[in-house]
Design a protein around this motif. Structure first.
Motif, PDB file in Angstrom:
ATOM      1  N   ARG A  97     -53.224 -67.506   9.565  1.00 54.01           N
ATOM      2  CA  ARG A  97     -52.878 -67.612  11.073  1.00 54.01           C
ATOM      3  C   ARG A  97     -51.994 -66.326  11.229  1.00 54.01           C
ATOM      4  NH1 ARG A  97     -53.574 -72.041  13.883  1.00 54.01           N
ATOM      5  NH2 ARG A  97     -51.728 -71.939  15.106  1.00 54.01           N
ATOM      6  N   ILE A 132     -63.808 -65.099  13.551  1.00 52.03           N
ATOM      7  CA  ILE A 132     -63.278 -66.363  12.768  1.00 52.03           C
ATOM      8  C   ILE A 132     -64.225 -67.471  12.703  1.00 52.03           C
ATOM      9  CG2 ILE A 132     -61.230 -67.557  12.413  1.00 52.03           C
ATOM     10  CD1 ILE A 132     -59.617 -65.581  13.860  1.00 52.03           C
ATOM     11  N   TYR A 142     -63.508 -71.250  11.843  1.00 53.25           N
ATOM     12  CA  TYR A 142     -62.341 -72.035  11.513  1.00 53.25           C
ATOM     13  C   TYR A 142     -63.074 -73.372  10.743  1.00 53.25           C
ATOM     14  CZ  TYR A 142     -59.767 -69.894  15.127  1.00 53.25           C
ATOM     15  OH  TYR A 142     -59.176 -68.726  16.020  1.00 53.25           O
ATOM     16  N   GLN A 143     -62.118 -73.893  10.090  1.00 49.62           N
ATOM     17  CA  GLN A 143     -62.275 -74.997   9.214  1.00 49.62           C
ATOM     18  C   GLN A 143     -63.448 -76.024   9.752  1.00 49.62           C
ATOM     19  OE1 GLN A 143     -58.953 -76.361   7.231  1.00 49.62           O
ATOM     20  NE2 GLN A 143     -59.926 -77.966   6.288  1.00 49.62           N
ATOM     21  N   SER A 144     -63.123 -76.416  11.172  1.00 45.38           N
ATOM     22  CA  SER A 144     -63.952 -77.472  11.929  1.00 45.38           C
ATOM     23  C   SER A 144     -65.019 -76.868  12.662  1.00 45.38           C
ATOM     24  CB  SER A 144     -62.930 -78.415  12.763  1.00 45.38           C
ATOM     25  OG  SER A 144     -62.405 -77.284  13.912  1.00 45.38           O
ATOM     26  N   ALA A 193     -64.640 -75.349  15.479  1.00 46.17           N
ATOM     27  CA  ALA A 193     -63.775 -75.192  16.678  1.00 46.17           C
ATOM     28  C   ALA A 193     -64.889 -74.613  17.821  1.00 46.17           C
ATOM     29  CB  ALA A 193     -62.541 -74.081  16.444  1.00 46.17           C
ATOM     30  N   LEU A 194     -66.017 -75.026  17.863  1.00 43.40           N
ATOM     31  CA  LEU A 194     -66.850 -74.805  19.066  1.00 43.40           C
ATOM     32  C   LEU A 194     -66.327 -75.473  20.300  1.00 43.40           C
ATOM     33  CD1 LEU A 194     -70.311 -75.390  17.242  1.00 43.40           C
ATOM     34  CD2 LEU A 194     -69.248 -73.213  17.878  1.00 43.40           C
ATOM     35  N   ASP A 243     -61.958 -69.882   7.467  1.00 46.50           N
ATOM     36  CA  ASP A 243     -61.041 -70.714   6.767  1.00 46.50           C
ATOM     37  C   ASP A 243     -61.533 -72.128   6.248  1.00 46.50           C
ATOM     38  OD1 ASP A 243     -58.672 -72.090   6.383  1.00 46.50           O
ATOM     39  OD2 ASP A 243     -58.359 -72.643   8.631  1.00 46.50           O
TER      40      ASP A 243
END
Lengths: 381, 247
Positions: free
Chosen positions: B37, B74, B76-78, B80-81, B154
């Motif tokens: 971050r 990036i 993201y882990q999930s 993040a859509l 991530d």
């Protein structure tokens, strides 16, 4: 195993100090639902120190579960604390495996972060600190919204028109049934309350004045606002909070897209535009509710009721309600959005943010209403 | 790196070379994602600097920082859509915001990016209508929308089955080689970090600093630090030592 059999095989633990070792003979059924020997009593019977090894003979055990393992650990820990060596070989293999697992990682000694007991002054200090933090957070958010709004006025704000239309539909059209129902009922209630008093003077016709003025100046805006605080303010907070948890807001930030412009501004615009319209709708249906009582229970003709209503309310009265609802719309949207945007990153924090948004919205609406009523009174509107 | 008075990591100095796949590794809770971050502009470090292409990220002007952030994609882990948008809209949004391309060109690019991650034909699906692995790949397509110079992942393998995880590793390698991007990966997946990493740092939660850096494969072969050996062998060395001691 039936209950009778269990009863017939009570859990027994006997300490035999006569042999070379300290031997614990275990027999019977040691599982959930059985009456187990009290570990503390058994521990008290162990010698205070000794060089004899504590061992087990479990040949008489016919049933065991985690309660037995827990009992053995309690006893052996106490024995080891007294310097008595323990031999686990006599225990069933499964029990030995579970004890090995349970003792594989040493107990975490550092205590979990706990709220320390603190004095009144400390608690007041923490409270003031939290209040200052929250106020700072709120002011910063208001500043961001203001900047986004000025960018919108200069045509530089970026959000999708489709999103604005969607929020307008969600906050406006979709709320019509619930706002309508509540408003009619509020009109009915106002009419009933007023009618009982007015009937004593034979002045039932003034039900129209009472309901008309109350709905148009106050209750239409207030009821629509309370409904929208519970419905839309909570929804805004939950939507934005979920986006925070799923890192969707981070994704906006790292793409250089201001989430306040993209997510907050259209929501505030939609609710600020829709709440005055919902207020007018609530006014009409509240008056309709009053008319239902007046015409059916107090024999006032519909024409007379409508004429009386029209003569009692002015355009200024209508505008007072509309302006109030516009302010309420801004406050509810801001409360919902600020709580959602500052939501934590766990599922429970979304619930907390939603609750906080509803409370904040309703308090803000009531306070703003009181202030605006005082101002209206002072300027004679 | 700190949250209030709680210091997460200190004394971190490392360089990510252009074109490298750089791994930030360490056990759970050591501060990997927090460091990420700081690196991508989501959280200002308590002290210190992040230099990106000669520019101090956190002392640059707002506009300079935004320009730098656009050069980073990036995942993201999930994933993040954005859940209210279709996959095509997710990928198209950065293109609409930062390019002057026509609608048709944007649509073509969206289809191309989705094809790169094996999601051709899923343009009109919403994130809730596809699996977790597909969401990750769609997130990667969005991360690549503006052809970034730096791709950041991530925990890319989190929540994926072993085959999907390996396919994602292959995809990362392919993208690095094809696009010439620098790749930064935060992970504690051994198979992944050993197979794709060129360079790395190891964050230790106990000493709260980085205790090693370099090629993960070399660290595995040469490091004598028990903390690193333990991590890179999944604690098997401990297990062997314990077994030998018992014999």
């Amino acid at each position: 195993m039936t209950s009778q059999e269990i009863h017939a095989n009570p859990a027994l633990a006997e300490l035999d100090c006569g042999s070379r070792d300290l031997l614990i003979r275990i027999s019977g059924s040691w599982s959930t639902g059985d009456q187990l020997p009290v570990a503390e009593t058994f521990i008290a019977s162990l010698p205070d120190t000794g060089s004899q090894t504590l061992s087990f003979n479990t040949s008489g055990i016919n049933r065991w579960d985690s309660r037995f393992v827990s009992w053995v650990i309690k006893v052996t820990d106490a024995a080891e604390a007294r310097g008595i060596p323990v031999g686990y070989q006599g225990l069933p293999a499964g029990v030995q495996g579970l004890i090995k697992l349970a003792k594989a990682v040493p107990e975490h000694k550092a205590s979990a972060p706990r709220e320390e007991a603190s004095g009144l002054l400390t608690r007041i200090g923490h409270g003031v600190h939290a209040f200052v933090d929250q106020t700072g957070e709120l002011l910063a958010f208001l500043g961001e919204v203001f900047l986004a709004f000025t960018r919108m006025l200069t045509g530089k704000a970026r959000f999708r028109g489709g999103d604005l239309l969607l929020y307008i539909q969600q906050t406006g059209v979709d709320a019509l049934p619930i706002v309508g129902l509540i408003s009619i009922l509020v009109g009915l209630i106002l009419a009933f309350i007023g009618a009982i008093q007015l009937a004593m003077f034979g002045a039932q016709i003034y039900i129209a004045n009472l309901v008309g003025i109350a709905m148009v100046r106050e209750m239409g805006a207030m009821m629509a606002a309370v409904i929208m605080a519970g419905r839309t303010g909570a929804a805004f907070s939950a939507q934005l909070g979920s986006m925070q948890v799923n890192e969707e807001i981070d994704a906006f930030k790292t793409l250089g897209i201001d989430p306040v412009e993209f997510l907050v501004l259209p929501r505030i615009l939609a609710l600020t535009l829709m709440l005055p319209l919902l207020c007018l709708y609530a006014d009409l249906l509240g008056i309709l509710g009053g008319a239902m009582v007046g015409t059916t229970l107090f024999d006032i003709s519909l024409t007379l009721y409508v004429e009386q209503t029209i003569s009692s309310i002015s355009l200024a009265d209508v505008m007072v309600g509309v302006v109030k609802s516009g302010v309420f719309g801004i406050l509810i949207a801001l409360a919902g959005c600020v709580k959602g945007m500052h939501c934590g990153r766990s599922a429970s924090s979304v619930g907390d943010a939603t609750t906080a948004a509803v409370v904040m919205s309703i308090v803000a609406v009531v306070v703003a209403d009181a202030v605006m009523t005082l101002i209206n009174n002072a300027i004679g509107v | 790196m700190a949250y209030g008075d709680n210091i997460v990591q200190r004394d971190l100095t490392f360089t990510v070379n252009r074109g490298d796949i750089f791994i930030i590794m360490g056990g759970s809770g050591c501060g990997k994602s927090t460091l990420l971050r700081h690196l991508v502009g989501l959280r200002e470090p308590a002290t210190g600097r992040v230099i990106f292409d000669g520019l101090d990220f956190w002392r640059a002007s707002h506009h300079q920082r935004l320009a730098l952030m656009r050069r980073i994609g990036i995942l993201y882990q999930s994933g993040a859509l954005w859940s209210s948008m279709t996959l095509a809209e997710n990928i198209a949004l950065p293109l609409e915001e930062y390019t002057q391309l026509s609608r048709q060109e944007i649509n073509e690019l969206v289809s191309f990016k989705l094809a790169l991650v094996g999601l051709s034909g899923f343009e009109h699906y919403y994130p809730s209508q596809i699996s977790g692995g597909m969401r990750k790949r769609a997130g990667l397509a969005r991360a690549m929308a503006l052809d970034p110079e730096v791709l950041v992942f991530d925990e890319p393998s989190a929540g994926l089955d072993p085959i999907s995880s390996r396919l994602l590793d292959e995809l990362i390698l392919e993208l690095r080689d094809s696009l010439g991007a620098t790749v930064l990966v935060v992970t504690h997946e051994l198979a992944s970090l050993l197979s794709i990493g060129d360079n790395s740092i190891f964050l230790d939660p106990e000493s709260r600093t980085m205790i090693a850096g370099g090629d993960p494969k070399r660290l595995l072969a040469e490091s004598e630090d028990p903390r690193i050996i333990r991590f890179l062998t999944r604690g098997e060395q401990d297990h062997k030592r314990h077994a030998e001691a018992q014999l």
